[in-house]
Design a protein around this motif. Sequence first.
Motif, PDB file in Angstrom:
ATOM      1  N   SER A  60      79.861   9.410  37.400  1.00  0.00           N
ATOM      2  CA  SER A  60      78.971   8.371  37.913  1.00  0.00           C
ATOM      3  C   SER A  60      79.745   7.187  38.463  1.00  0.00           C
ATOM      4  O   SER A  60      79.426   6.664  39.543  1.00  0.00           O
ATOM      5  CB  SER A  60      78.024   7.903  36.805  1.00  0.00           C
ATOM      6  OG  SER A  60      77.231   8.969  36.318  1.00  0.00           O
ATOM      7  N   SER A  61      80.780   6.758  37.742  1.00  0.00           N
ATOM      8  CA  SER A  61      81.562   5.608  38.201  1.00  0.00           C
ATOM      9  C   SER A  61      82.278   5.921  39.505  1.00  0.00           C
ATOM     10  O   SER A  61      82.379   5.058  40.382  1.00  0.00           O
ATOM     11  CB  SER A  61      82.584   5.206  37.128  1.00  0.00           C
ATOM     12  OG  SER A  61      83.527   6.247  36.905  1.00  0.00           O
ATOM     13  N   THR A  62      82.764   7.158  39.653  1.00  0.00           N
ATOM     14  CA  THR A  62      83.411   7.556  40.909  1.00  0.00           C
ATOM     15  C   THR A  62      82.430   7.484  42.075  1.00  0.00           C
ATOM     16  O   THR A  62      82.752   6.982  43.158  1.00  0.00           O
ATOM     17  CB  THR A  62      83.977   8.977  40.795  1.00  0.00           C
ATOM     18  OG1 THR A  62      84.881   9.045  39.686  1.00  0.00           O
ATOM     19  CG2 THR A  62      84.709   9.372  42.070  1.00  0.00           C
ATOM     20  N   ILE A  63      81.216   7.973  41.829  1.00  0.00           N
ATOM     21  CA  ILE A  63      80.184   7.926  42.877  1.00  0.00           C
ATOM     22  C   ILE A  63      79.797   6.491  43.186  1.00  0.00           C
ATOM     23  O   ILE A  63      79.636   6.108  44.361  1.00  0.00           O
ATOM     24  CB  ILE A  63      78.946   8.742  42.447  1.00  0.00           C
ATOM     25  CG1 ILE A  63      79.315  10.226  42.304  1.00  0.00           C
ATOM     26  CG2 ILE A  63      77.808   8.564  43.451  1.00  0.00           C
ATOM     27  CD1 ILE A  63      78.198  11.074  41.739  1.00  0.00           C
ATOM     28  N   PHE A  64      79.668   5.654  42.154  1.00  0.00           N
ATOM     29  CA  PHE A  64      79.264   4.269  42.354  1.00  0.00           C
ATOM     30  C   PHE A  64      80.283   3.498  43.181  1.00  0.00           C
ATOM     31  O   PHE A  64      79.923   2.680  44.030  1.00  0.00           O
ATOM     32  CB  PHE A  64      79.065   3.580  41.005  1.00  0.00           C
ATOM     33  CG  PHE A  64      77.862   4.062  40.253  1.00  0.00           C
ATOM     34  CD1 PHE A  64      76.873   4.794  40.895  1.00  0.00           C
ATOM     35  CD2 PHE A  64      77.717   3.793  38.900  1.00  0.00           C
ATOM     36  CE1 PHE A  64      75.762   5.251  40.206  1.00  0.00           C
ATOM     37  CE2 PHE A  64      76.605   4.235  38.208  1.00  0.00           C
ATOM     38  CZ  PHE A  64      75.620   4.971  38.854  1.00  0.00           C
ATOM     39  N   ILE A  65      81.577   3.750  42.911  1.00  0.00           N
ATOM     40  CA  ILE A  65      82.620   3.038  43.654  1.00  0.00           C
ATOM     41  C   ILE A  65      82.723   3.565  45.084  1.00  0.00           C
ATOM     42  O   ILE A  65      82.935   2.807  46.029  1.00  0.00           O
ATOM     43  CB  ILE A  65      83.979   3.179  42.937  1.00  0.00           C
ATOM     44  CG1 ILE A  65      83.914   2.561  41.536  1.00  0.00           C
ATOM     45  CG2 ILE A  65      85.080   2.496  43.744  1.00  0.00           C
ATOM     46  CD1 ILE A  65      83.535   1.102  41.499  1.00  0.00           C
ATOM     47  N   ALA A  66      82.532   4.876  45.250  1.00  0.00           N
ATOM     48  CA  ALA A  66      82.668   5.477  46.580  1.00  0.00           C
ATOM     49  C   ALA A  66      81.499   5.120  47.491  1.00  0.00           C
ATOM     50  O   ALA A  66      81.681   4.873  48.686  1.00  0.00           O
ATOM     51  CB  ALA A  66      82.790   6.995  46.456  1.00  0.00           C
ATOM     52  N   TYR A  67      80.292   5.077  46.905  1.00  0.00           N
ATOM     53  CA  TYR A  67      79.102   4.810  47.711  1.00  0.00           C
ATOM     54  C   TYR A  67      78.508   3.467  47.300  1.00  0.00           C
ATOM     55  O   TYR A  67      77.658   3.385  46.421  1.00  0.00           O
ATOM     56  CB  TYR A  67      78.075   5.927  47.534  1.00  0.00           C
ATOM     57  CG  TYR A  67      78.582   7.268  47.988  1.00  0.00           C
ATOM     58  CD1 TYR A  67      78.555   7.627  49.331  1.00  0.00           C
ATOM     59  CD2 TYR A  67      79.123   8.172  47.073  1.00  0.00           C
ATOM     60  CE1 TYR A  67      79.041   8.864  49.750  1.00  0.00           C
ATOM     61  CE2 TYR A  67      79.606   9.406  47.481  1.00  0.00           C
ATOM     62  CZ  TYR A  67      79.564   9.738  48.819  1.00  0.00           C
ATOM     63  OH  TYR A  67      80.054  10.948  49.220  1.00  0.00           O
ATOM     64  N   ASP A  68      78.969   2.436  47.966  1.00  0.00           N
ATOM     65  CA  ASP A  68      78.503   1.083  47.683  1.00  0.00           C
ATOM     66  C   ASP A  68      77.116   0.885  48.288  1.00  0.00           C
ATOM     67  O   ASP A  68      76.829   1.369  49.369  1.00  0.00           O
ATOM     68  CB  ASP A  68      79.489   0.076  48.288  1.00  0.00           C
ATOM     69  CG  ASP A  68      79.244  -1.324  47.773  1.00  0.00           C
ATOM     70  OD1 ASP A  68      78.306  -1.502  46.986  1.00  0.00           O
ATOM     71  OD2 ASP A  68      80.002  -2.223  48.166  1.00  0.00           O
TER      72      ASP A  68
END
Length: 298
Positions: free
Chosen positions: A174-182
Motif C-alpha cells: 500500500s505504501s509503495t502504491i501511495f508514494i507512486a500514485y500521488d
Amino acid sequence: MSVPSPLRVLPSPPNATAGIPVSNQTNETFCTSSQQVVIPDELFLTLGILSFVENLLVVAAIVKNRNLHSPMYYFICCLAVSDMLVSVSNLVETLFMLLLEHEMMVVQPTTVMHLDNAMDMLICSSLMSSLSFLGVIAIDRYITIFYALRYHSIMTIQRAVTIIVVVWVVSSISSTIFIAYDGKAVILCLVIFFLSMITLIMGLYIHMFSLAHQHARRISSLQRKQSAPHFTSMRGAITLTILLGVFFICWGPFFLHLILILTCPEKPACNCYFRYFNLYLILLICNSVVDPIIYAFR
C-alpha cells in the motif's frame, strides 16, 4: 529548517491567500503567513532517539524472555518494530537533509530523489503497520476477555504469524502504491483506513470496559460490597481514557489535515491549519514514544 515531509503522498495544499490583496488578507484569515511552522531539528532527533531506545528495549525483552513468546506479545513486539522504523526513518531523513544543508555531503539530485522516495515508503509503511497492529492488539484483547476458554485455540501461533505477515505485506504494498500514485484518491484511502481503525478500536475497548463494569457489579451484589464496582469502573475508565486519549491526540491532527485537504483545501481557515503540519508529525513520533509505555511497560 523544517524536517521534510515523510509522506510525499500529501500534496501541498493550495495557497488560500494567493491573489488576495495585502490590505484585505488579515480580514480573510487569522493567519499572518502561509509558510510552514518550523520545528527544530533537534526536537525530531531527540524524540526519534528516545522512541528508538524504548522500542528496542521492548523488542529485546520479548525476544529474550521465553515466557513472553505468545501471540499477544508478538503483536506488541511488531508494534514496537513499526514504531522503531518510524523513528529510524525520521532520524535518517533528518540527518541526511542536515548534511545536505550544511554542504557536508554532495550527491546527485536523482540520488536524493530516490533516497527520499525510499524513506517515504518506509515511513508510510511503518505508520500503516503501527496503526494496524494497534487494531490487532485490540482484537486480541477482545478475544482474551470474551472467549477466554477458547483463546489458545482461536489465536494460535500459526494464525498470529499469518496476521503479522499479512499486515506487513499489505502495509508495504500500500505504501509503495501511495508514494507512486500521488493524488486525492490516495488521501481518501488513508482517511477511510484511519476511520475504520478508530471505529474498530473504540468499539472493542468500550465493549470490554462495559463487560468489566457489569462483571464487577455482579461480584459486588454477591459479596454485598459497594466499593468494588466503583473502584473497578474508575480503573477501567482511566485505562480506557489513556488508550483512546493518546490515540486521538497523536493521530487525530494528522488525519484531520488529510480530511481538510479533501474538503476545504482553498479556505483560509483550513490553509492556516496546514501550516502546522510539522507539529502533527511530531505528535506521530510522540505516539511511538508513548506506545511502549502503554502496551508493553505498563
